[in-house]
Design an enzyme around this catalytic site. Structure first.
Site, PDB file in Angstrom:
ATOM      1  N   SER A 141       0.829  -1.198   0.000  1.00 15.48           N
ATOM      2  CA  SER A 141       0.000   0.000   0.000  1.00 15.48           C
ATOM      3  C   SER A 141       0.866   1.250   0.000  1.00 15.48           C
ATOM      4  O   SER A 141       1.875   1.324   0.712  1.00 15.48           O
ATOM      5  CB  SER A 141      -0.905   0.027   1.236  1.00 15.48           C
ATOM      6  OG  SER A 141      -1.602   1.259   1.318  1.00 15.48           O
ATOM      7  N   TYR A 154      -1.955  -1.567  10.023  1.00 16.81           N
ATOM      8  CA  TYR A 154      -2.004  -1.811   8.585  1.00 16.81           C
ATOM      9  C   TYR A 154      -0.663  -1.474   7.928  1.00 16.81           C
ATOM     10  O   TYR A 154      -0.130  -2.257   7.129  1.00 16.81           O
ATOM     11  CB  TYR A 154      -3.120  -0.980   7.963  1.00 16.81           C
ATOM     12  CG  TYR A 154      -3.315  -1.214   6.492  1.00 16.81           C
ATOM     13  CD1 TYR A 154      -3.905  -2.377   6.018  1.00 16.81           C
ATOM     14  CD2 TYR A 154      -2.910  -0.248   5.557  1.00 16.81           C
ATOM     15  CE1 TYR A 154      -4.089  -2.587   4.661  1.00 16.81           C
ATOM     16  CE2 TYR A 154      -3.101  -0.451   4.200  1.00 16.81           C
ATOM     17  CZ  TYR A 154      -3.689  -1.613   3.755  1.00 16.81           C
ATOM     18  OH  TYR A 154      -3.865  -1.818   2.407  1.00 16.81           O
TER      19      TYR A 154
END
Length: 246
Positions: A141, A154
Site C-alpha cells: 500500500s 495496517y
C-alpha cells in the site's frame, strides 16, 4: 512464463475489490485462474461465472490464508486443477483502523495474521510451486509513505510485505521468477470505503493530482504488465500505482 501456451494463475482475495479485478484481467490475458476466497462463496462464484461468460477459464477455491495447512491445500488443489502454476498474485487483506494509543492488541494480531502472516505463507508456497520463469506479486500500500494516524497496524503489516518480497526475489536467484510488490494508493473498494464518511472520501479523493480515487482496474492493469511478457525485467521492486498520491 514457463509455458506461454498454458498460462495459469492463483489470485488470492479474489471475490471482490482489487483481487476480483486482477482475476478478471488475467483471465482476459489468457490465464486459467484460480480465485481464492475466505468467506463469500457467492461473490467468488459470481466472479467465476463472469470470467466464464467472457470465454475465460476460472474456478474458485476457499482457504483461510492465515492458516498454514489451508494455504498448502490451496496450492495442492490449484496444481491438481491447473497442472502447473505460472503466476501467484496475493491480494487478500484487511484494513481495520485504530490509534496505537488504544492498545487494541486483538485487532493488531488480526491485521498481522491476515496481511503479513498470510503473505509469508503464500510466498513460501509460491516459491515451492511456481514454475521456473513465473511471476509472484504481493499487494502492499502507498499509505506506508504517509504515516497516517490510525493506520499503524495496517502500515506495519504492509511494510513487512515489502520486506518479504525483496528477500524472496533474492532467494529465487537462478529460477527466472520475478517477485514484486504492487502498492496502490486509495482505491474505491469496499475495504477502503468501509467506515469512512462522504467527507473523508472526498478529502482523500483530492490528494492525488488526478483528484480521484483509484479504481480496481487501475491496479489490475499494472499487475497485468508485471505478469505479462513485457514485465519480465522488473524484479524485487515496489510499484506504486497511486496517481501521485505519494
Amino acid at each position: 512464463m514457463a509455458k506461454a501456451e498454458a498460462k495459469t494463475a492463483i489470485v488470492t482475495g479474489a471475490s471482490g475489490g482489487i483481487g476480483r479485478a486482477v482475476a478478471k484481467r488475467l483471465a482476459q490475458d489468457g490465464f486459467s485462474v484460480v480465485l481464492n476466497y475466505s468467506g463469500n462463496a457467492d461473490k467468488a462464484e459470481q466472479a467465476v461465472n463472469e470470467i466464464k461468460a467472457a470465454a475465460g477459464q476460472a474456478t474458485a477455491i476457499k482457504a483461510d490464508l492465515s492458516k498454514e495447512d489451508e494455504v498448502a491445500s490451496l496450492f495442492e488443489r490449484s496444481l491438481s486443477k491447473l497442472g502447473q502454476v505460472d503466476v501467484v498474485v496475493h491480494s487478500a487483506g484487511v484494513m481495520p483502523l485504530s490509534p496505537i494509543i488504544k492498545n487494541d492488541v486483538k485487532q493488531f494480531d488480526e491485521v498481522i495474521a491476515t496481511n503479513l502472516r498470510s503473505t509469508f505463507l503464500v510466498l513460501a508456497q509460491a516459491a515451492q510451486h511456481v514454475a521456473d520463469g513465473g511471476r509472484i506479486v504481493a499487494l502492499s500500500s502507498s499509505v506506508i509513505a504517509k504515516s497516517t494516524p490510525t493506520y499503524g497496524a495496517y502500515i506495519a503489516s504492509k511494510a513487512g510485505v515489502e520486506g518479504l518480497v525483496k528477500v524472496l526475489a533474492g532467494e529465487l536467484r537462478g529460477r527466472n521468477i520475478s517477485v514484486n510488490a504492487v502498492a496502490p494508493g486509495p482505491v474505491a473498494t469496499p475495504l477502503f470505503l468501509k467506515d469512512k464518511t462522504p467527507e473523508q472520501i472526498a478529502q482523500l479523493s483530492r490528494i492525488a493530482p488526478f483528484e480521484r480515487l483509484g479504481e480496481p482496474e487501475d491496479v489490475a492493469r499494472v499487475i497485468s504488465f508485471l505478469t505479462g511478457p513485457d514485465g519480465g525485467w522488473i524484479n524485487a521492486q515496489v510499484v506504486r500505482p497511486n496517481g501521485g498520491f505519494a
